[in-house]
Write a protein that holds these residues in place. Structure first.
Motif, mmCIF file in Angstrom:
data_model
loop_
_atom_site.group_PDB
_atom_site.id
_atom_site.type_symbol
_atom_site.label_atom_id
_atom_site.label_comp_id
_atom_site.label_asym_id
_atom_site.label_seq_id
_atom_site.Cartn_x
_atom_site.Cartn_y
_atom_site.Cartn_z
ATOM 1 N N VAL A 61 90.340 57.421 3.259
ATOM 2 C CA VAL A 61 89.148 58.255 3.093
ATOM 3 C C VAL A 61 87.974 57.450 3.627
ATOM 4 N N GLN A 68 81.740 54.419 3.113
ATOM 5 C CA GLN A 68 82.871 53.926 2.332
ATOM 6 C C GLN A 68 84.178 54.139 3.078
ATOM 7 N N ARG A 98 89.718 68.516 -1.909
ATOM 8 C CA ARG A 98 89.120 67.712 -2.982
ATOM 9 C C ARG A 98 90.169 66.722 -3.481
ATOM 10 N N THR A 110 91.531 63.657 -5.676
ATOM 11 C CA THR A 110 91.324 62.966 -6.944
ATOM 12 C C THR A 110 92.065 61.642 -6.869
ATOM 13 N N GLN A 164 88.610 59.673 -9.881
ATOM 14 C CA GLN A 164 87.390 59.896 -9.104
ATOM 15 C C GLN A 164 87.655 60.975 -8.052
ATOM 16 N N THR A 165 86.727 61.928 -7.892
ATOM 17 C CA THR A 165 86.927 63.009 -6.920
ATOM 18 C C THR A 165 86.101 62.778 -5.662
ATOM 19 N N TYR A 166 86.673 63.208 -4.531
ATOM 20 C CA TYR A 166 86.021 63.080 -3.229
ATOM 21 C C TYR A 166 86.215 64.388 -2.463
ATOM 22 N N ASP A 167 85.119 64.957 -1.976
ATOM 23 C CA ASP A 167 85.202 66.146 -1.127
ATOM 24 C C ASP A 167 85.408 65.688 0.310
ATOM 25 N N THR A 168 86.474 66.180 0.934
ATOM 26 C CA THR A 168 86.840 65.675 2.258
ATOM 27 C C THR A 168 87.282 66.803 3.189
ATOM 28 N N ARG A 177 85.100 61.927 4.268
ATOM 29 C CA ARG A 177 84.336 62.280 3.071
ATOM 30 C C ARG A 177 83.034 62.958 3.491
ATOM 31 N N ASP A 234 79.315 65.221 2.295
ATOM 32 C CA ASP A 234 78.318 65.569 1.292
ATOM 33 C C ASP A 234 78.121 67.081 1.382
#
Length: 212
Positions: free
Chosen positions: A32, A37, A62, A64, A68-72, A93, A95
């Motif tokens: 990711v 990051q 999304r 997990t 921790q969750t990350y929108d990708t 990743r 925003d």
């Protein structure tokens, strides 16, 4: 709003040639990246395959990772050239409040049946758009029903207006056009005739020069 898919993942400490151990355990190495990051992870092979088939590169995934969750978005998938097994996946990743640029496929609909002397060319199969991640279209449909006579064409300006989506390509860029095969053959024949005639003209000129 585009559908969001969820996927469980784990942090990855194994790197290099050791990732073969992960694949033998039916886990796929992935990363990711983005927003400052880079996070190495692993995903379960079957779950990952299911999500990739549904999400493609336009739907949000999304992740997990250890709570921790990350929108990708899926950005690259590497596969074995023979078995087609997934070898590695890159997730970007994003925003959700910031616009991004990406390519979206163009799909022609209501394509008319053309005569044997006509051909439909489709030079532009995708278009770059700018929008929020949640507004990325799965694909963009454009009505091709008027493409039934020689010279008829569709351009980027003919793409439908989509809320929150901006097309970045030149509005005059051609998506599809109808070409006459008869005209193309005639033009090609004329060019060949011109090329064949040139040596004769040269020879004639030389002969006239010699006579003078």
């Amino acid at each position: 709003m585009a559908e969001t898919y969820t996927l469980e993942a784990e942090l990855r400490t194994v790197i290099g040639k050791q990732v073969k151990q992960l694949r033998r355990a039916d886990r796929v190495p992935a990363i990711v990246y983005g927003l400052g990051q880079a996070l190495p992870i692993t995903c379960q092979q079957r779950d990952l395959e299911t999500v990739l088939q549904k999400a493609g590169g336009t739907h949000l995934v999304r992740l997990t990772v250890n709570g921790q969750t990350y929108d990708t978005l899926v950005r690259e998938v590497q596969r074995d050239v023979i078995r087609r097994d997934i070898l590695h996946v890159d997730f970007l990743r994003v925003d959700l409040s910031r616009k991004l640029r990406t390519e979206v496929a163009i799909q022609l609909v209501n394509v008319p049946k053309l005569g044997a002397d006509l051909m439909l060319s489709h030079p532009l199969v995708s278009v770059e758009v700018e929008c929020l991640p949640a507004n990325i279209p799965d694909h963009i449909e454009v009505d091709a029903s008027r493409l039934n006579v020689p010279g008829a064409k569709l351009t980027v300006a003919d793409l439908p207006a989509l809320e929150g989506v901006q097309y970045l390509a030149d509005p005059h860029e051609v998506i599809a056009r109808v070409e006459s095969l008869t005209g193309a053959v005639a033009e090609e024949t004329a060019e060949e005739s011109t090329v064949m005639a040139e040596p004769e003209l040269v020879e004639r000129g030389k002969k006239q020069e010699e006579e003078f």
